[in-house]
Design a protein around this motif. Sequence first.
Motif, short mmCIF file in Angstrom:
data_model
loop_
_atom_site.label_atom_id
_atom_site.label_comp_id
_atom_site.label_asym_id
_atom_site.label_seq_id
_atom_site.Cartn_x
_atom_site.Cartn_y
_atom_site.Cartn_z
N GLY A 18 0.80 -1.22 0.00
CA GLY A 18 0.00 0.00 0.00
C GLY A 18 0.83 1.27 0.00
O GLY A 18 0.33 2.32 0.42
N VAL A 19 2.06 1.18 -0.49
CA VAL A 19 2.96 2.34 -0.47
C VAL A 19 3.10 2.89 -1.89
O VAL A 19 3.34 2.14 -2.84
CB VAL A 19 4.35 1.96 0.07
N ASP A 20 2.95 4.22 -2.02
CA ASP A 20 3.19 4.87 -3.30
C ASP A 20 4.09 6.08 -3.08
O ASP A 20 4.53 6.35 -1.94
CB ASP A 20 1.88 5.28 -3.99
N ASP A 21 4.38 6.82 -4.16
CA ASP A 21 5.28 7.97 -4.06
C ASP A 21 4.76 8.99 -3.04
O ASP A 21 5.54 9.53 -2.23
CB ASP A 21 5.42 8.65 -5.42
N ASP A 22 3.48 9.28 -3.09
CA ASP A 22 2.91 10.30 -2.21
C ASP A 22 3.14 9.95 -0.74
O ASP A 22 3.46 10.83 0.08
CB ASP A 22 1.42 10.49 -2.48
N LEU A 23 2.97 8.68 -0.40
CA LEU A 23 3.16 8.28 0.99
C LEU A 23 4.62 8.42 1.40
O LEU A 23 4.93 8.87 2.52
CB LEU A 23 2.68 6.83 1.19
N LEU A 24 5.54 8.07 0.51
CA LEU A 24 6.97 8.20 0.83
C LEU A 24 7.33 9.67 1.06
O LEU A 24 8.05 10.00 2.01
CB LEU A 24 7.82 7.62 -0.29
N PHE A 25 6.84 10.54 0.20
CA PHE A 25 7.14 11.96 0.36
C PHE A 25 6.51 12.53 1.64
O PHE A 25 7.08 13.41 2.28
CB PHE A 25 6.70 12.76 -0.86
N GLU A 26 5.35 12.01 2.00
CA GLU A 26 4.73 12.44 3.26
C GLU A 26 5.57 11.99 4.46
O GLU A 26 5.76 12.74 5.42
CB GLU A 26 3.32 11.87 3.35
N CYS A 27 6.09 10.78 4.39
CA CYS A 27 6.97 10.30 5.46
C CYS A 27 8.23 11.17 5.55
O CYS A 27 8.70 11.50 6.65
CB CYS A 27 7.37 8.85 5.21
N ARG A 28 8.74 11.55 4.42
CA ARG A 28 9.92 12.42 4.42
C ARG A 28 9.59 13.78 5.02
O ARG A 28 10.37 14.35 5.80
CB ARG A 28 10.45 12.59 2.99
N ARG A 29 8.42 14.32 4.70
CA ARG A 29 8.03 15.63 5.20
C ARG A 29 7.87 15.61 6.72
O ARG A 29 8.30 16.54 7.41
CB ARG A 29 6.72 16.08 4.54
N THR A 30 7.26 14.55 7.23
CA THR A 30 6.99 14.48 8.67
C THR A 30 8.13 13.87 9.47
O THR A 30 8.21 14.04 10.69
CB THR A 30 5.71 13.67 8.93
#
Length: 342
Positions: free
Chosen positions: A238-250
């Motif tokens: 269930g991981v996509d680019d948007d989720l990875l970038f959100e993890c990086r942001r937070t």
Amino acid sequence: MNDDDLPAEALLALAYRECRQIAATHGRTYFLATRLLSAERRPAVHALYAFARMVDDIVDRTGQPGAADGGGTPGRGPAEELDLIERELRGALEPRTHATTGSPRAANPVSTHTGEAGAPPRTLILAAVTDTIRRYDIAAQHFWTFLDSMRMDVPGAPVFRNRYATMAELHEYMRGSAAAIGLQLLPVLGTVAPVSEAEPAAAALGEAFQLTNFLRDVAEDLDRDRIYLPADALAAFGVDDDLLFECRRTGRTDPRVRRALAHLIAVNRGLYRRAEPGIALLEPRVRPAIRTATTLYADILRHIERSDYAVFDHRAVVPRHHRLRVAAIEFTTATLRDGFQR
């Protein structure tokens, strides 16, 4: 004596010292492992490391044409720099791309040196790696394969790619960027069997090291809009680019990402298992160094797990005291083994 009068042998000594410094500064795990090699092998390993590091730094300068890092040429972008390096290395190896072992005097360094007072790092690195290729009869094709793979990291290049749909696509990239480096090292390390028998394990170990880097450096790669983790493996959790970038942001690792990383760490450990039998095919005196590098790099995965996969807010690092302990154990074991065998 002015710069242009510096003897070739003195330039070569300077070149190897430059490569040693680069390895000591940027490749702490590898540098520590090379201390377990015999003194005559260390400079060649330093030269191969410095060459790969120089190319990697050029690729990472994307968007900064002409930066001076690594002796870059003003006005040239990364793709042009890689082309220049390939031309210079090919020219230095002519008329042979598969040369015989020889002394430093026999390995003509690149002709663009400016001497001890002003030789740019790139010139020194190319001089050392040219000598290493000739001295150990390393197939030059491994360097062209490596450079081709590095072009895949350069935006605007015909082969540019910053996402990988499958593990097969990622393996295609790693074949040149990591496996090729393992194949470059084999003739330096030496084998007790034909080199061709040791090549699959050497390639697997190179890929294992690189996949470990990708798992450790996922945050830094996102900052460059690169994702080196296969999309299909991520999507299964269930991981996509948007989720990875959100993890990086937070700076926080989402549970879905945590599960995906756990899966890819298991895949990574499979590569280490495939590589492990190849250590027995190396010359006995170099095995402790490779075991040390393998143990320490694989330990990065353990540190990622111990941090609960917190790869977005800090970089997993093996503590210095642990690196020294592993190296000491391998050195002691090898010494005792040699003593019993004698």
